[in-house]
Enzyme design. Sequence first.
Site, short mmCIF file in Angstrom:
data_model
loop_
_atom_site.label_atom_id
_atom_site.label_comp_id
_atom_site.label_asym_id
_atom_site.label_seq_id
_atom_site.Cartn_x
_atom_site.Cartn_y
_atom_site.Cartn_z
N CYS A 66 0.84 -1.21 0.00
CA CYS A 66 0.00 0.00 0.00
C CYS A 66 0.87 1.26 0.00
O CYS A 66 1.83 1.36 0.76
CB CYS A 66 -0.92 -0.01 1.22
SG CYS A 66 -2.04 1.40 1.25
N CYS A 70 0.55 4.79 6.91
CA CYS A 70 -0.08 4.62 8.23
C CYS A 70 0.90 3.87 9.16
O CYS A 70 1.28 2.73 8.87
CB CYS A 70 -1.39 3.84 8.10
SG CYS A 70 -2.47 4.49 6.81
N CYS A 73 0.53 0.18 10.26
CA CYS A 73 0.02 -0.85 9.35
C CYS A 73 1.09 -1.75 8.72
O CYS A 73 2.01 -1.27 8.06
CB CYS A 73 -0.80 -0.19 8.25
SG CYS A 73 -1.60 -1.43 7.20
N CYS A 110 -16.61 -9.03 5.72
CA CYS A 110 -15.93 -7.75 5.48
C CYS A 110 -14.67 -7.99 4.66
O CYS A 110 -13.81 -8.77 5.07
CB CYS A 110 -15.52 -7.10 6.78
SG CYS A 110 -16.84 -7.03 7.99
N CYS A 141 -19.55 -5.92 3.72
CA CYS A 141 -18.82 -4.72 4.10
C CYS A 141 -17.51 -4.73 3.32
O CYS A 141 -16.92 -5.80 3.15
CB CYS A 141 -18.54 -4.73 5.60
SG CYS A 141 -17.54 -3.33 6.17
N CYS A 201 -19.18 2.04 8.80
CA CYS A 201 -18.43 1.40 9.87
C CYS A 201 -17.21 2.29 10.05
O CYS A 201 -16.37 2.39 9.15
CB CYS A 201 -18.03 -0.01 9.43
SG CYS A 201 -16.87 -0.82 10.56
N ARG A 273 -17.71 -2.35 18.14
CA ARG A 273 -16.99 -3.61 17.88
C ARG A 273 -15.65 -3.65 18.61
O ARG A 273 -14.83 -2.76 18.46
CB ARG A 273 -16.77 -3.81 16.38
CG ARG A 273 -16.07 -5.15 16.09
CD ARG A 273 -16.02 -5.51 14.61
NE ARG A 273 -17.34 -5.38 14.02
CZ ARG A 273 -17.61 -4.58 13.01
NH1 ARG A 273 -16.68 -3.88 12.44
NH2 ARG A 273 -18.84 -4.50 12.54
#
Length: 328
Positions: A66, A70, A73, A110, A141, A201, A273
Amino acid sequence: MPVSTQTRSGEPPAALRHDWTREELRALFALPLPELIFRAQAVHRQYFDPREVQISTLLSIKTGGCPEDCAYCPQSAHYDTGVEAAKPMDVAVALTAARAARAAGASRFCMGAAWRSPKDRDLDAVCDMVAGVRELGMESCVTLGMLTPAQAARLKSAGLDYYNHNLDTSPEFYGDIITTRTYRDRLETLAHVRDAGIKLCCGGIIGMGEDLEDRVGLIEMLATLPVHPESVPVNMLVQVAGTPLAGTRRLDPIDFVRMIAVARIAMPASMVRLSAGRQEMSDETQALCFLAGANSIFSGDKLLTTANPEHERDMLLFDRLGLVAMPL
Ligand code: SAM
Ligand code: DTB
Ligand code: SF4
């Protein structure tokens, strides 16, 4: 959404508020734990059956490589974490995983992709996956990064129920964690998703070295959105070697429980969650999270790239606590 006009005791439920102030939220965090849990339980019972926990299962449909940075991550190409960049998954493989998740009791499937934002042609396969999940009778999702309004509309037409896009932390701390896109970018994607009629979400991560004020700031942002996100994932940072946040001071589990409770009180009708981080959590901490108003988990032995408790451990915990999977 199980938003009823009557509580289980017959009283009308407390109204949903969108004007929470940081001062009020700070005061909730400062309550003695028994008082905070009591208030969270009281609110939870106005909107939900406290025995029921909704189960979602995650699948990474495009792993690694990616371009975003972040700091938490394992899938960012900026860090050497051992996660290899893979090609997008075939639709049939994803739907086989969805069937297995349904058989294990998940009501929502998801699918996550390590994209900054999808290309229009990437959405062909994603839309087929969404349609396939819906055919299985599950909620769908996806989390794909930033979306344009047209992409959100396309996902809605394919039958998408929820889009996951997290604010992650407070606006003030955000720049310490991500530099390749802004808080405003995230808010814009959230608005596009809402405008397309898809449920949201949206939550964040704690244990990233943030202050209490950043947790207050994250809940303020979520709870003052024009409509509360229908699902609010609260992730405990999963520390992955090679990411800048590996080695961050571990969060006191009681602080995690407080975050769940304040999220429950501020957004009473949302699914809160208990998300990433359960593998490192004791059963007792998870039990406290359920007492504090968490009513959803990710089940399955993997999140996207990191480990999650095995199904058997979760089912044993549900049995010990008298919890049941929430029916669709
Ligand atoms: N690339 C898309 C995005 O960022 O919107 C979708 C996938 S991304 C992995 C989804 C969310 O997972 C992030 O927003 C973050 O909140 C959470 N996450 C990622 N790595 C994590 C970690 N190590 N610990 C806890 N949560 C994490
Ligand atoms: C969310 O808030 N947590 C999930 C889901 N949304 C996509 C992801 C957690 C990822 C944890 C790190 C990993 O397994 O790669
Ligand atoms: Fe990419 Fe999402 Fe990971 Fe950020 S959280 S690096 S956008 S996969």
